[in-house]
Write a protein that holds these residues in place. Structure first.
Motif, PDB file in Angstrom:
ATOM      1  N   GLU A  76     -28.034  96.888  33.412  1.00 54.28           N
ATOM      2  CA  GLU A  76     -27.098  97.945  33.791  1.00 54.28           C
ATOM      3  C   GLU A  76     -26.614  97.838  35.230  1.00 54.28           C
ATOM      4  O   GLU A  76     -25.565  98.369  35.561  1.00 54.28           O
ATOM      5  CB  GLU A  76     -27.733  99.316  33.536  1.00 54.28           C
ATOM      6  CG  GLU A  76     -27.897  99.610  32.062  1.00 54.28           C
ATOM      7  CD  GLU A  76     -28.527 100.971  31.784  1.00 54.28           C
ATOM      8  OE1 GLU A  76     -28.311 101.908  32.576  1.00 54.28           O
ATOM      9  OE2 GLU A  76     -29.226 101.082  30.769  1.00 54.28           O
ATOM     10  N   TYR A  81     -21.744  94.199  33.664  1.00 48.67           N
ATOM     11  CA  TYR A  81     -22.007  95.435  32.914  1.00 48.67           C
ATOM     12  C   TYR A  81     -21.178  96.573  33.503  1.00 48.67           C
ATOM     13  O   TYR A  81     -20.533  97.319  32.770  1.00 48.67           O
ATOM     14  CB  TYR A  81     -23.500  95.778  32.974  1.00 48.67           C
ATOM     15  CG  TYR A  81     -23.870  97.024  32.208  1.00 48.67           C
ATOM     16  CD1 TYR A  81     -24.373  96.947  30.922  1.00 48.67           C
ATOM     17  CD2 TYR A  81     -23.718  98.297  32.774  1.00 48.67           C
ATOM     18  CE1 TYR A  81     -24.717  98.090  30.204  1.00 48.67           C
ATOM     19  CE2 TYR A  81     -24.049  99.440  32.069  1.00 48.67           C
ATOM     20  CZ  TYR A  81     -24.544  99.330  30.789  1.00 48.67           C
ATOM     21  OH  TYR A  81     -24.871 100.459  30.086  1.00 48.67           O
ATOM     22  N   GLU A  85     -18.408  98.760  31.622  1.00 46.54           N
ATOM     23  CA  GLU A  85     -18.684 100.192  31.489  1.00 46.54           C
ATOM     24  C   GLU A  85     -17.547 101.028  32.077  1.00 46.54           C
ATOM     25  O   GLU A  85     -17.103 102.012  31.467  1.00 46.54           O
ATOM     26  CB  GLU A  85     -20.004 100.541  32.183  1.00 46.54           C
ATOM     27  CG  GLU A  85     -20.379 102.011  32.056  1.00 46.54           C
ATOM     28  CD  GLU A  85     -21.669 102.340  32.784  1.00 46.54           C
ATOM     29  OE1 GLU A  85     -22.439 103.154  32.239  1.00 46.54           O
ATOM     30  OE2 GLU A  85     -21.897 101.800  33.893  1.00 46.54           O
ATOM     31  N   LYS A  99     -24.130 102.322  25.643  1.00 48.55           N
ATOM     32  CA  LYS A  99     -24.675 101.239  26.468  1.00 48.55           C
ATOM     33  C   LYS A  99     -24.702  99.928  25.685  1.00 48.55           C
ATOM     34  O   LYS A  99     -24.414  98.865  26.238  1.00 48.55           O
ATOM     35  CB  LYS A  99     -26.083 101.593  26.963  1.00 48.55           C
ATOM     36  CG  LYS A  99     -26.080 102.705  27.994  1.00 48.55           C
ATOM     37  CD  LYS A  99     -27.480 103.097  28.404  1.00 48.55           C
ATOM     38  CE  LYS A  99     -27.436 104.241  29.408  1.00 48.55           C
ATOM     39  NZ  LYS A  99     -28.775 104.661  29.824  1.00 48.55           N
TER      40      LYS A  99
END
Length: 181
Positions: A76, A81, A85, A99
């Protein structure tokens, strides 16, 4: 002459396209091409884990027939990522499913794969992965199952046309699978 296996990236199949009951015609076609050695199909490790987690034995069995990435999922705090995101969920991924969507896209980008998904771009789900794919600028390329079939068909046509031209100009026989894929 070109080989039967197309010179295209591996297709990463999203969890929603496991197709355990064989009711998705476009995915059935992609799987036939895989079985015939025309394309390569893999899954991200995240998609594979998702398919195992829901308790559906038929789906888990089908997922276990796929080759999947074995590296750790994108963390994350990884910039890849975060980039995915921010594009997909501007306020941040709110739950594990969101996620996982981020990880699946980031893994397709990491492996320079084409992500094939049924997530989004519909009346019932206008956003999702397909509805936001323009934000990724084709890194990775994200296609619906029907778009993936159209893409592969165009590459098969190019391959067969090239082989026919070679046979005409230099002689020789066309491979027996020409025009069959």
């Amino acid at each position: 002459m070109e080989r039967r296996l197309l010179y295209i990236p591996v297709l990463h199949i999203d969890t929603n396209l496991i197709n355990a009951r064989q009711k998705l015609p476009a995915v059935n076609q992609l799987e036939r091409w895989f079985e015939d050695g025309v394309i390569l199909i893999n899954m991200s490790g995240t998609a594979h884990a998702e398919a195992q987690a829901d308790g559906n034995v038929q789906r888990a069995r089908k997922a276990n027939q796929q080759i999947f990435t074995a590296t750790d999922p994108v963390a994350e705090d990884d910039p890849a990522y975060r980039r995915v995101e921010a594009a997909l969920f501007p306020t941040g991924a709110q739950d594990e499913n969101q996620k996982n969507d981020v990880r699946i896209i980031a893994e397709a980008a990491k492996y320079v794969a084409i992500l094939v998904t049924g997530d989004g771009a519909s009346r019932s789900q206008p956003g999702g992965i397909l509805g936001n794919r323009h934000k990724f600028r084709n890194v990775p390329t994200i296609l619906s199952p029907d778009e993936a079939v159209d893409f592969v068909r165009s590459k098969i046509r190019e391959r067969d046309d090239f082989n026919a031209r070679v046979a005409r100009e230099f002689g020789g026989d066309l491979p027996p699978w020409t025009g069959q894929d």
